[in-house]
Design an enzyme around this catalytic site. Structure first.
Site, PDB file in Angstrom:
ATOM      1  N   ASP A   1       6.696 -29.735   1.887  1.00  0.00           N
ATOM      2  CA  ASP A   1       7.038 -28.992   0.463  1.00  0.00           C
ATOM      3  C   ASP A   1       8.020 -30.202  -0.074  1.00  0.00           C
ATOM      4  O   ASP A   1       8.684 -30.732   0.487  1.00  0.00           O
ATOM      5  CB  ASP A   1       7.799 -27.710   0.669  1.00  0.00           C
TER       6      ASP A   1
ATOM      7  N   ARG B   1      18.885 -18.372 -14.389  1.00  0.00           N
ATOM      8  CA  ARG B   1      19.038 -18.811 -12.659  1.00  0.00           C
ATOM      9  C   ARG B   1      20.094 -19.791 -12.904  1.00  0.00           C
ATOM     10  O   ARG B   1      20.926 -19.745 -11.775  1.00  0.00           O
ATOM     11  CB  ARG B   1      17.643 -19.600 -12.209  1.00  0.00           C
TER      12      ARG B   1
HETATM   13  C1  LIG Z   1       4.205 -20.172  -4.859  1.00  0.00           C
HETATM   14  S1  LIG Z   1       4.751 -21.219  -3.408  1.00  0.00           S
HETATM   15  C2  LIG Z   1       3.188 -21.628  -2.565  1.00  0.00           C
HETATM   16  C3  LIG Z   1       3.395 -21.164  -1.298  1.00  0.00           C
HETATM   17  C4  LIG Z   1       2.022 -21.117  -0.253  1.00  0.00           C
HETATM   18  N1  LIG Z   1       1.093 -22.303  -0.511  1.00  0.00           N
HETATM   19  C5  LIG Z   1       1.248 -19.744  -0.806  1.00  0.00           C
HETATM   20  O1  LIG Z   1       0.188 -19.843  -1.455  1.00  0.00           O
HETATM   21  O2  LIG Z   1       1.829 -18.774  -0.334  1.00  0.00           O
HETATM   22  C6  LIG Z   1       4.692 -23.019  -4.344  1.00  0.00           C
HETATM   23  C7  LIG Z   1       5.574 -24.152  -3.513  1.00  0.00           C
HETATM   24  O3  LIG Z   1       5.268 -25.309  -3.978  1.00  0.00           O
HETATM   25  C8  LIG Z   1       6.312 -26.373  -4.048  1.00  0.00           C
HETATM   26  N2  LIG Z   1       6.149 -27.452  -4.980  1.00  0.00           N
HETATM   27  C9  LIG Z   1       6.246 -27.275  -6.390  1.00  0.00           C
HETATM   28  N3  LIG Z   1       6.185 -28.689  -6.924  1.00  0.00           N
HETATM   29  C10 LIG Z   1       6.039 -29.501  -5.717  1.00  0.00           C
HETATM   30  C11 LIG Z   1       5.954 -30.598  -5.776  1.00  0.00           C
HETATM   31  N4  LIG Z   1       5.975 -31.679  -6.559  1.00  0.00           N
HETATM   32  N5  LIG Z   1       5.497 -31.347  -4.494  1.00  0.00           N
HETATM   33  C12 LIG Z   1       5.584 -30.520  -3.436  1.00  0.00           C
HETATM   34  N6  LIG Z   1       5.732 -29.136  -3.164  1.00  0.00           N
HETATM   35  C13 LIG Z   1       5.868 -28.594  -4.669  1.00  0.00           C
HETATM   36  C14 LIG Z   1       7.434 -25.120  -4.239  1.00  0.00           C
HETATM   37  O4  LIG Z   1       8.608 -25.818  -3.703  1.00  0.00           O
HETATM   38  C15 LIG Z   1       6.971 -23.971  -3.628  1.00  0.00           C
HETATM   39  O5  LIG Z   1       7.490 -23.950  -2.218  1.00  0.00           O
END
Ligand SMILES: C[S@@+](CC[C@H](N)C(=O)[O-])C[C@H]1O[C@@H](n2cnc3c(N)ncnc32)[C@H](O)[C@@H]1O
Length: 272
Positions: free
Chosen positions: A140, A35
């Site tokens: 997020d 990446r």
């Molecule tokens: C796999 S997605 C989940 C999306 C949705 N909740 C779903 O289940 O379809 C995980 C998200 O967590 C966010 N994320 C990761 N670490 C985080 C943090 N420390 N605080 C807030 N968001 C975070 C990422 O940016 C990403 O958009």
């Protein structure tokens, strides 16, 4: 691909952990290489050494945010894990009174989750003639995904699982060269409050919620980070309110302040 030496790997994985608590274990090393090599080429640099130096010197933190974005998983889709939306309808909306409900999508990614929540509410209102007084929040850590979420534009295949008659009420289809795109109607987009929150911050400026969707995010955190986060979130859920996790996540061994009441659905125990 560029070569990532141990020192550079440790610097990047430590910095990402300190900021987002995302654990870039040794197995993730090839992912970092692939990446970030792309990013290094975009910046017209020719080594990880140059890139790490740039990261350290860049004052705004934007490059660091891009780095975290490129290494995190943002996958989501409409009505992912449909039983959660059935629960919302039958256990939350049907039992709601006149007071305002607050629902927070706490790792919202590109918005499919919060729009699925909103469509569930709208469909419930349409079918029953009731009006639900609700405040919807979506946050997020990544500004990039939030920007996409607040535009509400998706590929047609992203909404494949939404029944067509339902879809037509809430989504516009693109035409011409945008014919493979769909757009969530503005009146829905306007109902959601989008903002950036790092879940690992010690406090959030938020009221207590009736429901928090925290799906498919804690899976990337280590045990201690999960414990801290879940105990913190307990303070942001009303007594009797709900915390909903993703399909492969669980509170087992993390907290005794919640009871499991459905598949990956927890109720907050205890008064304030
Ligand atoms: C796999 S997605 C989940 C999306 C949705 N909740 C779903 O289940 O379809 C995980 C998200 O967590 C966010 N994320 C990761 N670490 C985080 C943090 N420390 N605080 C807030 N968001 C975070 C990422 O940016 C990403 O958009």
């Amino acid at each position: 691909m560029f070569v990532l030496n141990d020192r550079e790997y440790e610097y990047i994985s430590r910095a990402v952990y300190d900021y987002a608590k995302i654990n870039l274990t040794e197995q993730k090393r090839p992912l970092i290489v692939s990446r970030l090599s792309k990013r290094i080429r975009e910046l017209k640099m020719n080594s990880f050494a140059q890139y790490v130096k740039y990261l350290k010197e860049e004052q705004t933190g934007r490059e660091f945010e891009l780095l975290v974005d490129s290494l995190s998983t943002n996958f989501s889709h409409f009505f992912r894990e449909p039983h959660h939306f059935d629960f919302l309808r039958h256990e939350v909306l049907e039992k709601a009174g006149r007071e305002q409900l607050t629902i927070w999508s706490a790792a919202a990614s590109t918005g499919q989750e919060i729009y699925s929540i909103l469509i569930t509410i709208k469909e419930y209102e349409r079918e029953t003639g009731r009006k639900i007084n609700v405040r919807l929040l979506a946050s997020d850590i990544s500004r990039k995904v939030l920007e996409a979420a607040s535009k509400g534009v998706y590929q047609e295949r992203d909404v494949e699982k939404v029944p067509r008659p339902v879809l037509e009420n809430y989504i516009l289809r693109g035409t011409g060269e945008k014919s493979k795109l769909v757009k969530v109607k503005k009146e829905l987009v306007d109902k959601v409050n989008f903002f950036r929150i790092n879940l690992n911050d010690k406090i959030y400026r938020l009221q207590k919620m009736d429901v928090i969707f925290l799906r498919n995010a804690i899976i990337y955190f280590d045990h201690d980070t999960k414990v801290e986060l879940i105990n913190r979130l307990h303070n942001y859920i009303k007594p009797g309110g709900f915390l909903i996790l993703g399909h492969s996540e669980s509170l087992s061994g993390l907290s005794d302040k919640f009871e499991l009441i459905g598949k990956t659905i927890y109720r907050r125990i205890g008064d304030d």
